[in-house]
Design a protein around this motif. Structure first.
Motif, PDB file in Angstrom:
ATOM      1  N   GLY A 145       0.319  -0.934  -0.030  1.00  0.00           N
ATOM      2  CA  GLY A 145      -0.199  -0.268  -0.165  1.00  0.00           C
ATOM      3  C   GLY A 145       1.152   0.863   0.075  1.00  0.00           C
ATOM      4  N   GLU A 146       2.137   0.706   0.996  1.00  0.00           N
ATOM      5  CA  GLU A 146       2.923   2.409   0.632  1.00  0.00           C
ATOM      6  C   GLU A 146       2.951   2.520  -0.642  1.00  0.00           C
ATOM      7  OE1 GLU A 146       6.535   4.664   0.825  1.00  0.00           O
ATOM      8  OE2 GLU A 146       6.568   2.511   0.626  1.00  0.00           O
ATOM      9  N   GLY A 147       4.025   1.618  -1.330  1.00  0.00           N
ATOM     10  CA  GLY A 147       4.360   1.866  -2.602  1.00  0.00           C
ATOM     11  C   GLY A 147       3.033   1.952  -3.309  1.00  0.00           C
ATOM     12  N   LEU A 148       2.175   1.314  -3.658  1.00  0.00           N
ATOM     13  CA  LEU A 148       1.126   2.473  -4.483  1.00  0.00           C
ATOM     14  C   LEU A 148       0.627   3.941  -3.796  1.00  0.00           C
ATOM     15  CD1 LEU A 148      -1.504  -0.500  -4.101  1.00  0.00           C
ATOM     16  CD2 LEU A 148      -0.221   0.074  -5.766  1.00  0.00           C
ATOM     17  N   LEU A 200      -4.453  12.174  -6.999  1.00  0.00           N
ATOM     18  CA  LEU A 200      -4.561  11.900  -5.548  1.00  0.00           C
ATOM     19  C   LEU A 200      -6.017  11.736  -4.949  1.00  0.00           C
ATOM     20  CD1 LEU A 200      -4.536  15.998  -6.476  1.00  0.00           C
ATOM     21  CD2 LEU A 200      -3.253  14.123  -4.834  1.00  0.00           C
ATOM     22  N   GLU A 201      -6.855  10.436  -6.413  1.00  0.00           N
ATOM     23  CA  GLU A 201      -8.126  10.218  -5.722  1.00  0.00           C
ATOM     24  C   GLU A 201      -7.496   9.165  -5.044  1.00  0.00           C
ATOM     25  OE1 GLU A 201     -11.381  10.083  -5.749  1.00  0.00           O
ATOM     26  OE2 GLU A 201     -10.810  12.225  -6.188  1.00  0.00           O
ATOM     27  N   VAL A 202      -6.673   8.257  -5.045  1.00  0.00           N
ATOM     28  CA  VAL A 202      -5.486   6.902  -4.232  1.00  0.00           C
ATOM     29  C   VAL A 202      -5.050   7.541  -3.106  1.00  0.00           C
ATOM     30  CG1 VAL A 202      -3.835   5.687  -4.659  1.00  0.00           C
ATOM     31  CG2 VAL A 202      -4.869   5.850  -6.859  1.00  0.00           C
ATOM     32  N   LEU A 248     -10.119   0.464  -1.162  1.00  0.00           N
ATOM     33  CA  LEU A 248     -10.585  -0.080  -2.198  1.00  0.00           C
ATOM     34  C   LEU A 248     -10.151   1.097  -3.307  1.00  0.00           C
ATOM     35  CD1 LEU A 248     -13.535  -2.238  -2.758  1.00  0.00           C
ATOM     36  CD2 LEU A 248     -11.326  -3.064  -2.866  1.00  0.00           C
ATOM     37  N   LEU A 249     -10.403   2.365  -3.110  1.00  0.00           N
ATOM     38  CA  LEU A 249     -10.043   3.601  -3.571  1.00  0.00           C
ATOM     39  C   LEU A 249      -8.769   4.067  -3.787  1.00  0.00           C
ATOM     40  CD1 LEU A 249     -11.059   6.389  -5.148  1.00  0.00           C
ATOM     41  CD2 LEU A 249     -11.072   7.441  -3.145  1.00  0.00           C
ATOM     42  N   GLY A 250      -8.075   3.415  -3.038  1.00  0.00           N
ATOM     43  CA  GLY A 250      -6.438   3.056  -3.162  1.00  0.00           C
ATOM     44  C   GLY A 250      -5.921   2.336  -3.518  1.00  0.00           C
ATOM     45  N   GLN A 251      -6.768   1.758  -4.421  1.00  0.00           N
ATOM     46  CA  GLN A 251      -5.712   0.800  -5.488  1.00  0.00           C
ATOM     47  C   GLN A 251      -5.044  -0.418  -4.891  1.00  0.00           C
ATOM     48  OE1 GLN A 251      -3.489   2.510  -8.369  1.00  0.00           O
ATOM     49  NE2 GLN A 251      -5.164   3.390  -9.366  1.00  0.00           N
ATOM     50  N   ASN A 252      -5.928  -0.806  -3.512  1.00  0.00           N
ATOM     51  CA  ASN A 252      -4.700  -2.147  -2.853  1.00  0.00           C
ATOM     52  C   ASN A 252      -5.934  -3.488  -3.372  1.00  0.00           C
ATOM     53  OD1 ASN A 252      -3.417  -1.052  -0.486  1.00  0.00           O
ATOM     54  ND2 ASN A 252      -4.762   0.339  -0.518  1.00  0.00           N
ATOM     55  N   GLU A 283       8.124   9.564   2.848  1.00  0.00           N
ATOM     56  CA  GLU A 283       7.803   8.338   2.434  1.00  0.00           C
ATOM     57  C   GLU A 283       9.076   7.439   2.976  1.00  0.00           C
ATOM     58  OE1 GLU A 283       7.832   8.528  -1.612  1.00  0.00           O
ATOM     59  OE2 GLU A 283       5.748   9.390  -1.821  1.00  0.00           O
ATOM     60  N   ASN A 284       9.946   7.844   3.088  1.00  0.00           N
ATOM     61  CA  ASN A 284      11.358   7.120   3.376  1.00  0.00           C
ATOM     62  C   ASN A 284      10.996   7.066   5.044  1.00  0.00           C
ATOM     63  OD1 ASN A 284      12.612   7.250   0.746  1.00  0.00           O
ATOM     64  ND2 ASN A 284      13.121   8.495   1.322  1.00  0.00           N
ATOM     65  N   ARG A 285      10.294   7.587   5.858  1.00  0.00           N
ATOM     66  CA  ARG A 285      10.460   7.323   7.320  1.00  0.00           C
ATOM     67  C   ARG A 285       9.723   6.227   7.595  1.00  0.00           C
ATOM     68  NH1 ARG A 285      10.939   9.348  11.993  1.00  0.00           N
ATOM     69  NH2 ARG A 285       9.647   9.200  13.046  1.00  0.00           N
ATOM     70  N   PHE A 286       7.809   6.934   7.104  1.00  0.00           N
ATOM     71  CA  PHE A 286       7.059   5.702   6.585  1.00  0.00           C
ATOM     72  C   PHE A 286       8.013   4.266   6.422  1.00  0.00           C
ATOM     73  CE2 PHE A 286       2.521   4.908   7.315  1.00  0.00           C
ATOM     74  CZ  PHE A 286       2.229   3.372   6.163  1.00  0.00           C
ATOM     75  N   SER A 287       8.251   3.915   5.365  1.00  0.00           N
ATOM     76  CA  SER A 287       8.442   2.474   5.150  1.00  0.00           C
ATOM     77  C   SER A 287      10.065   1.989   5.829  1.00  0.00           C
ATOM     78  CB  SER A 287       9.430   2.957   3.925  1.00  0.00           C
ATOM     79  OG  SER A 287       8.022   2.839   2.775  1.00  0.00           O
ATOM     80  N   LEU A 288      11.445   3.039   6.551  1.00  0.00           N
ATOM     81  CA  LEU A 288      11.791   2.569   7.821  1.00  0.00           C
ATOM     82  C   LEU A 288      10.790   2.396   9.023  1.00  0.00           C
ATOM     83  CD1 LEU A 288      14.719   2.748   8.606  1.00  0.00           C
ATOM     84  CD2 LEU A 288      14.297   4.844   9.950  1.00  0.00           C
TER      85      LEU A 288
END
Length: 718
Positions: free
Chosen positions: A115-118, A149-151, A177-181, A258-263
């Protein structure tokens, strides 16, 4: 023929013996079982004591009128056995539950990582399309920005729904679902979020996630400003450039988040892994310790049971050693008293099923074969044996097992006999695979051509015949060169054979010729076929008609380098030809010119008559420009009402000025469009290589500056 003789090595089967021959279809097994003759011969030959004992042990249970059945010993520790089994079942269930929970946790982690990647991709897409929109002002790019932006909006809605009290599961699912997961990941994501949201790692990840909302809101505001500036009557390019810089700054901030969230998510995953692993190991040690302690109490009972089972199995040792064919001892009522391991494995049963009389050959025979069984029984009763025949037996799991079976009655016994069973599953499977291969060959939509080792056609399917127009009879015996068109170079064919000889395969595109003479582009894949001795026996070619694909490639190539409205070269093609002209002129010490043209009074045409008339006017201007220059020159539409002409190999500036004046006169003549007489003008500037510049940027700038000077001098309106 595979011959197995149960008895003395130098004993010959007498004519009076029973012979069961498993003929063609059963791999030709010839077995002789003559109990009386074997027994007599074995008694007469004292030098072969081991063989005689083997014959007695094999045959004795088959002729005994009594019914021998294994009886499992009664364990005095039966209650403990039940307990230990129950304990280990409980351990398995608990461990299975823990593993399931463990899997769900990491499925949640995986889902959030994806999801983070999406989210990151959507953010990058949004910035990319907004930046692109700021340059080309295309509504498609702005729409793509909003879709991206909808994702991000979907993920935000899902998070807010889960933070509600109580959580709003329906809105969370809609958001994800809107986030394309992936729909299958959503339950894992919701469960993981609600389970670990109070863990420090998850709290930090959520906080980082939330902090991105403000930056996204700033991005939205920035997009509105860019859109406002672009749609303004007096567009401020400096302001737009400043907004682009702010856009890059926001992109950098989002990238850091994004990097901080992944870490944080990675650190949390490692913590969850270590914690769940420790719990699993601790539970495993506790449960295993209990199981071992209880197991120790019944070791003596198990040892005794193993001894009793060993004694019982001695009766079937000779049968078990026969691992090439299934052997059973049966009765007319359908019961199977004895069977070797191969037969049991063949049908999925085990020794306990024999002991419990759970296998009945009549019951495991499908209804479709019962009439054939009755014919065999009649043969047995009248002749003492039956000819081998094919039938099926029902596997313990319910599916059919095709077999070839032959049987004989024991001497002077009308109720008991022996049978020899061979599994035909692999034989049937191979036959089905051959039939399937033939079906695929015949029905394939792609052409298939098969040659022998000397490259002469031995088979061609209907699809290939339809592609080429040849009948298969016309192709058989011919070399594949019958299809050659001459448009594929000999070097290409040489490389093909080099690849086939080195790797055993080749793939590429060639141009063949149909029977009617038409050319047909083919994508061909060729593979060698070798036998068990690694010798080439055939070549198989899979051939696809790529005519439509080639046409699409040519169309895409054209639209990539030409203006869609006028058909003139676009900026990409012009830049390429300009760079080439610079290299040629530098090498040959020649001159060329760049003409920059801007139409005068074009904007009023759009305002008065509409854009459709304006487009047709541009097309007519493009046609006049093309007819005003040489075929070697390049006419380009840069966009709007701006055109550039590349005049190669000119002698001097006077020649260029003369040609430019002719072009201006041609363009300035009136145009007749939809009953309207339209007059426009044109302002133009010249950039001459090498006097006005030796690189593309300088030449274009000089021509552009000269054009604006002329426009300003005559005071025309654009």
């Amino acid at each position: 023929m595979l011959k197995r003789t149960y008895g003395l090595q130098d004993w010959k089967a007498a004519p009076n013996g029973f012979t069961i021959g498993l003929k063609t279809g059963c791999r030709g097994v010839n077995l002789s079982l003559v109990y009386t003759k074997l027994r007599t011969a074995a008694d007469e030959q004292q030098d072969y004591v081991p063989e005689r004992q083997a014959i007695h042990s094999l045959c004795k249970p088959m002729v005994s009128p009594k019914k021998h059945r294994l009886r499992l010993p009664v364990f005095s520790t039966g209650g403990k056995v039940v307990f230990i089994i129950s304990l280990f079942v409980l351990i398995s269930v608990l461990l299975g539950g823990m593993i399931f929970w463990y899997g769900n946790i990491f499925d949640g982690v995986r889902s959030y990582v994806r999801g983070e990647g999406l989210w990151a991709k959507a953010q990058k897409d949004a910035v990319f399309y907004l930046d692109s929109y700021s340059y080309n002002h295309a509504e498609t790019d702005y729409n793509a920005y909003q879709e991206a932006l909808e994702v991000i909006k979907g993920d935000k809605n899902a998070r807010l729904a889960l933070l509600e009290s109580p959580p709003n599961y329906e809105e969370a699912r809609k958001g994800f679902l809107l986030g394309q997961n992936h729909p299958d990941d959503i339950d894992s994501m919701i469960g993981f979020f609600l389970t670990f949201q109070r863990i420090s790692y998850m709290r930090d990840a959520i906080a980082t996630w939330q902090s991105a909302d403000q930056t996204i809101d700033e991005l939205k505001q920035l997009s509105e400003q860019i859109r406002t500036e672009i749609n303004a009557p007096n567009r401020n390019t400096g302001k737009i450039s400043e907004l682009r810089q702010r856009l890059q700054h926001l992109n950098d901030r989002l990238h850091q988040l994004e990097n901080r969230f992944s870490l944080i998510l990675g650190e949390g995953a490692r913590w969850v892994k270590q914690t769940t692993w420790r719990i699993t190991v601790l539970a495993l040690l506790i449960f295993t310790g209990i199981g071992l302690w209880v197991s120790r109490q019944i070791i003596k009972g198990i040892t005794k049971a193993e001894q009793q089972l060993t004694i019982s199995e001695l009766r079937f040792r000779r049968l078990k050693e026969s691992n090439t064919i299934g052997i059973i001892s049966w009765r007319m009522d359908g019961s199977i008293e004895e069977a070797n391991d191969l037969f049991l494995t063949m049908l999925g049963y085990d020794r306990s099923d024999i002991s419990a009389a759970a296998i009945n050959w009549r019951e495991i025979t499908p209804v479709e074969f019962q009439r054939r069984d009755q014919q065999a029984v009649n043969e047995l009763l009248t002749q003492g044996r039956c000819e081998p025949f094919e039938k099926a037996l029902i596997h313990k799991q319910g599916h059919w097992v095709p077999v070839c079976i032959g049987a004989a009655m024991l001497d002077n016994n009308q109720e008991q006999g022996v049978a020899y069973v061979m599994d035909l599953s692999e034989h049937k499977k191979a036959k089905q695979q051959l039939q399937l291969a033939a079906t695929v060959f015949a029905s394939s939509s792609e052409g298939i051509l098969i040659t022998d080792s000397s490259a002469h056609i031995v088979s061609a399917n209907q699809a290939l015949c339809a592609m080429t127009g040849y009948d298969e009879s016309e192709l058989l015996g011919q070399p594949p060169s019958i299809l050659q068109s001459g448009y594929t170079a000999d070097e290409d064919y040489n490389r093909m054979w080099e690849s086939l000889n080195q790797t055993g395969q080749w793939q590429g595109d060639i141009i063949d010729r149909m029977k009617n003479g038409d050319l047909i582009p083919m994508r061909v894949s060729i593979n060698q076929v070798k036998n068990t001795d690694n010798q080439i026996t055939h070549y198989v070619a899979i051939m696809s008609d790529i005519s439509e694909h080639k046409a699409k490639e040519e169309h895409l190539r054209h639209i990539a380098y030409h203006d869609p409205l006028t058909g003139l070269a676009n900026r990409v093609l012009f830049d390429d030809r300009l760079e080439h002209a610079i290299k040629v002129a530098a090498r040959n010490n020649t001159q060329f010119a760049v003409l920059f043209l801007d139409l005068d009074k074009f904007k009023p045409v759009n305002d008065l008559f509409g854009h459709k008339v304006g487009d047709r006017l541009l097309q007519k201007v493009a046609d006049r420009l093309t007819r005003s220059v040489r075929e070697t020159d390049t006419v380009t539409r840069l966009g709007g009402d701006e055109f550039v002409i590349l005049l190669e190999n000119v002698s001097n500036r006077e020649m260029v000025e003369k040609l430019l004046n002719q072009i201006i006169d041609t363009i300035s003549n009136a145009y007749r469009i939809d009953d309207y007489d339209i007059e426009i003008g044109v302002s133009a500037g010249i950039g001459l290589y090498p006097g006005d510049g030796t690189d593309a940027k300088t030449l274009l700038h000089h021509a552009d500056t000269a054009m604006y000077e002329r426009k300003g001098a005559k005071g025309s309106c654009a």
